[in-house]
Write a protein that holds these residues in place. Sequence first.
Motif, PDB file in Angstrom:
ATOM      1  N   ALA A 412       1.222 -13.677  39.070  1.00  0.00           N
ATOM      2  CA  ALA A 412       0.192 -12.656  39.203  1.00  0.00           C
ATOM      3  C   ALA A 412      -0.925 -13.000  39.963  1.00  0.00           C
ATOM      4  CB  ALA A 412      -0.059 -12.356  37.960  1.00  0.00           C
ATOM      5  N   ILE A 413      -1.628 -11.986  40.834  1.00  0.00           N
ATOM      6  CA  ILE A 413      -2.728 -12.353  41.404  1.00  0.00           C
ATOM      7  C   ILE A 413      -3.705 -11.390  40.855  1.00  0.00           C
ATOM      8  CG2 ILE A 413      -1.890 -13.109  43.413  1.00  0.00           C
ATOM      9  CD1 ILE A 413      -2.334 -10.539  44.653  1.00  0.00           C
ATOM     10  N   LEU A 414      -5.148 -12.052  40.733  1.00  0.00           N
ATOM     11  CA  LEU A 414      -6.232 -11.030  40.296  1.00  0.00           C
ATOM     12  C   LEU A 414      -7.064 -11.037  41.556  1.00  0.00           C
ATOM     13  CD1 LEU A 414      -7.610 -12.289  36.970  1.00  0.00           C
ATOM     14  CD2 LEU A 414      -6.776 -10.011  37.517  1.00  0.00           C
ATOM     15  N   ASP A 415      -7.379  -9.702  42.062  1.00  0.00           N
ATOM     16  CA  ASP A 415      -8.122  -9.552  43.164  1.00  0.00           C
ATOM     17  C   ASP A 415      -9.372  -8.971  42.682  1.00  0.00           C
ATOM     18  OD1 ASP A 415      -9.321  -8.786  45.495  1.00  0.00           O
ATOM     19  OD2 ASP A 415      -7.609  -7.987  46.452  1.00  0.00           O
ATOM     20  N   MET A 416     -10.311  -9.621  42.716  1.00  0.00           N
ATOM     21  CA  MET A 416     -11.574  -9.294  42.354  1.00  0.00           C
ATOM     22  C   MET A 416     -12.678  -9.084  43.377  1.00  0.00           C
ATOM     23  SD  MET A 416     -11.845 -11.819  38.978  1.00  0.00           S
ATOM     24  CE  MET A 416     -11.602 -13.315  40.217  1.00  0.00           C
ATOM     25  N   GLY A 417     -12.859  -7.477  43.596  1.00  0.00           N
ATOM     26  CA  GLY A 417     -13.866  -7.318  44.595  1.00  0.00           C
ATOM     27  C   GLY A 417     -15.184  -6.444  44.112  1.00  0.00           C
ATOM     28  N   GLY A 418     -15.830  -5.871  44.978  1.00  0.00           N
ATOM     29  CA  GLY A 418     -17.083  -5.115  44.448  1.00  0.00           C
ATOM     30  C   GLY A 418     -16.681  -3.988  43.855  1.00  0.00           C
ATOM     31  N   ALA A 424      -1.688  -7.574  40.938  1.00  0.00           N
ATOM     32  CA  ALA A 424      -0.573  -7.482  41.372  1.00  0.00           C
ATOM     33  C   ALA A 424       0.462  -8.542  40.496  1.00  0.00           C
ATOM     34  CB  ALA A 424      -0.140  -7.625  42.779  1.00  0.00           C
ATOM     35  N   TYR A 425       1.814  -8.115  40.043  1.00  0.00           N
ATOM     36  CA  TYR A 425       2.579  -9.160  39.697  1.00  0.00           C
ATOM     37  C   TYR A 425       3.855  -9.116  40.425  1.00  0.00           C
ATOM     38  CZ  TYR A 425       5.796 -11.211  36.216  1.00  0.00           C
ATOM     39  OH  TYR A 425       6.747 -12.108  35.685  1.00  0.00           O
ATOM     40  N   ILE A 426       4.608 -10.227  40.657  1.00  0.00           N
ATOM     41  CA  ILE A 426       5.494 -10.308  41.218  1.00  0.00           C
ATOM     42  C   ILE A 426       6.744 -11.031  40.479  1.00  0.00           C
ATOM     43  CG2 ILE A 426       5.062 -12.503  42.689  1.00  0.00           C
ATOM     44  CD1 ILE A 426       7.066 -11.474  44.946  1.00  0.00           C
ATOM     45  N   ASN A 427       7.713 -10.359  39.920  1.00  0.00           N
ATOM     46  CA  ASN A 427       8.778 -10.951  39.154  1.00  0.00           C
ATOM     47  C   ASN A 427       9.782 -11.910  39.736  1.00  0.00           C
ATOM     48  OD1 ASN A 427      10.813  -9.368  40.003  1.00  0.00           O
ATOM     49  ND2 ASN A 427      10.959  -8.030  38.360  1.00  0.00           N
ATOM     50  N   GLY A 428      10.787 -12.465  39.021  1.00  0.00           N
ATOM     51  CA  GLY A 428      11.613 -13.452  39.635  1.00  0.00           C
ATOM     52  C   GLY A 428      12.635 -12.722  40.676  1.00  0.00           C
ATOM     53  N   ASN A 429      12.867 -11.441  40.566  1.00  0.00           N
ATOM     54  CA  ASN A 429      13.613 -10.692  41.475  1.00  0.00           C
ATOM     55  C   ASN A 429      12.868 -10.143  42.457  1.00  0.00           C
ATOM     56  OD1 ASN A 429      15.648 -11.032  39.710  1.00  0.00           O
ATOM     57  ND2 ASN A 429      15.148  -9.352  38.446  1.00  0.00           N
ATOM     58  N   PHE A 532     -15.596  -9.043  34.113  1.00  0.00           N
ATOM     59  CA  PHE A 532     -14.433  -9.548  34.902  1.00  0.00           C
ATOM     60  C   PHE A 532     -13.619 -10.069  33.789  1.00  0.00           C
ATOM     61  CE2 PHE A 532     -17.390  -9.577  38.533  1.00  0.00           C
ATOM     62  CZ  PHE A 532     -16.339  -9.066  39.711  1.00  0.00           C
ATOM     63  N   VAL A 533     -14.101 -10.723  32.673  1.00  0.00           N
ATOM     64  CA  VAL A 533     -13.070 -11.316  31.758  1.00  0.00           C
ATOM     65  C   VAL A 533     -12.302 -10.135  30.969  1.00  0.00           C
ATOM     66  CG1 VAL A 533     -12.871 -12.647  29.327  1.00  0.00           C
ATOM     67  CG2 VAL A 533     -14.588 -13.331  31.483  1.00  0.00           C
ATOM     68  N   THR A 534     -13.189  -9.146  30.614  1.00  0.00           N
ATOM     69  CA  THR A 534     -12.640  -7.978  29.942  1.00  0.00           C
ATOM     70  C   THR A 534     -11.379  -7.327  30.944  1.00  0.00           C
ATOM     71  OG1 THR A 534     -14.615  -7.341  29.048  1.00  0.00           O
ATOM     72  CG2 THR A 534     -12.844  -5.597  29.059  1.00  0.00           C
ATOM     73  N   ASN A 535     -11.923  -6.987  32.290  1.00  0.00           N
ATOM     74  CA  ASN A 535     -10.883  -6.604  33.151  1.00  0.00           C
ATOM     75  C   ASN A 535      -9.739  -7.448  33.654  1.00  0.00           C
ATOM     76  OD1 ASN A 535     -11.139  -3.976  33.589  1.00  0.00           O
ATOM     77  ND2 ASN A 535     -12.464  -4.127  35.485  1.00  0.00           N
ATOM     78  N   ALA A 536      -9.979  -8.673  33.616  1.00  0.00           N
ATOM     79  CA  ALA A 536      -8.885  -9.477  33.822  1.00  0.00           C
ATOM     80  C   ALA A 536      -7.702  -9.617  32.874  1.00  0.00           C
ATOM     81  CB  ALA A 536      -9.407 -11.211  33.902  1.00  0.00           C
ATOM     82  N   VAL A 558      -8.299 -13.962  43.783  1.00  0.00           N
ATOM     83  CA  VAL A 558      -8.631 -14.001  45.216  1.00  0.00           C
ATOM     84  C   VAL A 558      -9.552 -13.002  45.201  1.00  0.00           C
ATOM     85  CG1 VAL A 558      -6.285 -14.849  46.054  1.00  0.00           C
ATOM     86  CG2 VAL A 558      -6.875 -12.222  45.521  1.00  0.00           C
ATOM     87  N   GLY A 559     -10.323 -12.717  46.556  1.00  0.00           N
ATOM     88  CA  GLY A 559     -11.160 -11.624  46.664  1.00  0.00           C
ATOM     89  C   GLY A 559     -12.602 -12.250  46.670  1.00  0.00           C
ATOM     90  N   ARG A 560     -13.469 -11.291  46.880  1.00  0.00           N
ATOM     91  CA  ARG A 560     -14.922 -11.687  47.087  1.00  0.00           C
ATOM     92  C   ARG A 560     -15.500 -12.272  45.806  1.00  0.00           C
ATOM     93  NH1 ARG A 560     -20.165  -8.106  47.382  1.00  0.00           N
ATOM     94  NH2 ARG A 560     -18.730  -6.456  46.597  1.00  0.00           N
ATOM     95  N   SER A 561     -15.195 -11.781  44.760  1.00  0.00           N
ATOM     96  CA  SER A 561     -15.935 -12.247  43.471  1.00  0.00           C
ATOM     97  C   SER A 561     -15.287 -13.489  42.987  1.00  0.00           C
ATOM     98  CB  SER A 561     -15.743 -11.214  42.229  1.00  0.00           C
ATOM     99  OG  SER A 561     -16.557 -10.130  42.642  1.00  0.00           O
ATOM    100  N   ALA A 562     -13.960 -13.959  43.514  1.00  0.00           N
ATOM    101  CA  ALA A 562     -13.372 -15.253  42.943  1.00  0.00           C
ATOM    102  C   ALA A 562     -14.235 -16.223  43.995  1.00  0.00           C
ATOM    103  CB  ALA A 562     -11.889 -15.258  43.565  1.00  0.00           C
ATOM    104  N   LEU A 563     -15.163 -15.914  44.990  1.00  0.00           N
ATOM    105  CA  LEU A 563     -16.269 -17.009  45.507  1.00  0.00           C
ATOM    106  C   LEU A 563     -17.048 -17.324  44.476  1.00  0.00           C
ATOM    107  CD1 LEU A 563     -15.942 -15.711  49.118  1.00  0.00           C
ATOM    108  CD2 LEU A 563     -15.221 -18.114  48.409  1.00  0.00           C
TER     109      LEU A 563
END
Lengths: 635, 128
Positions: A412-418, A424-429, A532-536, A558-563
Amino acid sequence: MDYIAGIDIGNSSTEVALIRNNNGYEFVATSLFRTTGLKGTVKNVPGVINALEQAAEKADIAVEDIDRILLNEAAPVIGDVAMETITETVITESTMIGHDPSTPGGVGLGTGTIVDITADREAITEEDAVIVVVPAAVDFADAAATINEWAEHAIDIQGAIVQKDDAVLINNRIDQDIPIVDEVTKIEAIPRGQPAAVEVATEGSGQTIDQLSNPYGLATLFDLSSEETQKIIPVSRALVGNKSAVVIKTPAGDVEERTIPAGSLTIIGEHGNSVSINIDQGADNIMTQIDELWPIEDIQGERGSNIGGMLSRAREQMGEVTGQDHSEINIRDIMAVDTLVPQKVEGSVASEHSMETAVGLAAMVKTSELPMQQIADEIENRLETEVNIQGIEANMAILGSLTTPGTDVPFAILDMGGGSTDAAYINGNHEISSIHLAGAGDMVTMLIASELGLDDRELAEGLKKYPVAKVETLFSIRHEDGTVTFLDEAVDSETFGQVVLLKGDGEMEPVGIDESVEKIRRTRRHAKEKVFVTNAKRALRQISPTESTRYHSFVVMVGRSALDFEIPEMISDALAEYGIVCGRGNIRSTTGPRNAVATGLCLSYVGDQAEFDVSVPNGLASAVGLTELTGDKQS
Amino acid sequence: MTDQQAKPVASDGVPQIVIRYVENEHSLVEYIEYGIEEEGVPWRKQPLEDDADQPKNSATELAYQAASDSGLKIGIGVSRDKTLTLHHARLPIDKPVLSVIDPTNSQARTTGTNAARLAKRMPLRVID
């Protein structure tokens, strides 16, 4: 040679990845520019061209040499934030609360009737005990002499309230030890002849007052009934943590904490259920309702309230972008956070503040699609280069993130912006699901600004992004963690003793607010955690097939807030409890959490066309809408 | 450092702010002292006989000498031409913390306040 640019237009920044075909594709440049205009409008084009120019310059080519430009199907979401204060402390007549000058004088607790220092001594002998008021016009030496003279005539002086910064000077010139509170600016508003109490805590030991900050202490001093004691609670609460304070009891005066009608929300679930909830019920109740009704069809705010205004503003903005009527645009998520806001007390005498409760809200609007084709056409016109709309944002982000060493599907990715927190999650298929939630960096900024009482948004943004330190001597600063750094040059006198922002390159910017390093750090970290923790957790739960955060094993941020210097570690920490491996992405092993979507665009295009030496897992091409990728051919 | 020790202490045993001044400016010195006293920091005074032949008595030099003499490394100089300078012994001599020419009583007091706040590591007040 072919040059192809992948462009990701985000809410706040526009990112470019540039690749070159030189008998096989390679990445040659990456760039970033501030997004111009609202995301998804043709106003983005100048920002896009700027970002392209930067990338071209890095690759040592002209913008005209770029043969093809790839745009993503941007997620059609807009986030907005608002604050509702739901309590208000009102003082009728002058009951003073929460005054805390830097240098009070004397020590102890005193109670008595308020008399003016200029009053006729003969007239006050019948009082049991007095508290003297010293206006600015009276010199401290004269005030001290008067107090000594009165004391000689057996007047029981219990304390003093002083307008100028003279408390210590008076205390040093009188023969008895009484508590003295100074810097009371509106001294004329203090009612003479009323009972009052003055308390100054023992100095040096770091102690705070204990009688006036205790409702039963006040009840004892002023002989209050249980009903009156309940009413005095806002006063005592406002005094907690002070080194000195004055409380005056007035017969008609009153301190009242009242609830402001804050408006209500109507949450409509996709299954047709709906619930109305008052904002003054607090964030927890609002979030519980959101969870119960998820997925959300629409959220409506009461007209005339702040939340109502914010929701209709977001609808209008989105309507403008897409050309839809704003009644057709739905609010798909809302995030509420309880907070305390310092507010100037109505009827105060020394600019006191009280902490009022408030609810911070972020909303997320979603529409069916953004008019990306218009942007594509405009870029094509300006640059005379072919522009493709290559793929959906979430899919491209997944593809780009997979270039982080150590990742593989499923993940899964967590894209944290402004404006929003996306996942998004990609499964085995290789099936991809994605979600957009309200509440991200902008909400953190709002919470920091309101909790520290800042009007300056830029300062709040700085307090979010950078750690603070205290300038302790002319040559050294003490950091948040207690370590000390020595400076090459002396700081100037305006910076001395201040809390400063450390902006990376050694630059120190005075914060200019009267708060400790500890308070600022605590406020900043709380705000980040609450959002952020709540939303993650919320995002990961909602994109998992089992509706459980625990379902995930690998999460890439990923994303701006991941910096940010602390958000990724906060989330990693919180998710470690669920046994999830969670860390900051490192796209193409080089760009860190940046450039995932732009990279994904290039990868998906090349995957369509030819050989490409970037390790992307087998069989992924179909998942992102491509025929095949390099890896597929080998299998 | 105890803030209780507000009155000027005669002994040199505790670290103190030093005020070095030419004698005919003692009225300004009084206000400087009020500023320091309100903040609760100890200090001592070093009066100099006014000697018109001594060109060395610039406020900055006096302040630097005072600071070098001070256990807190903080000194205030008051010169014959009515200039007030606050100095720290670790600073270069030509770069004092602040200087006020022909101060009012209230500016003199704020200079004293700032000397004390320098010792207490608190933000300085603006002299207006």
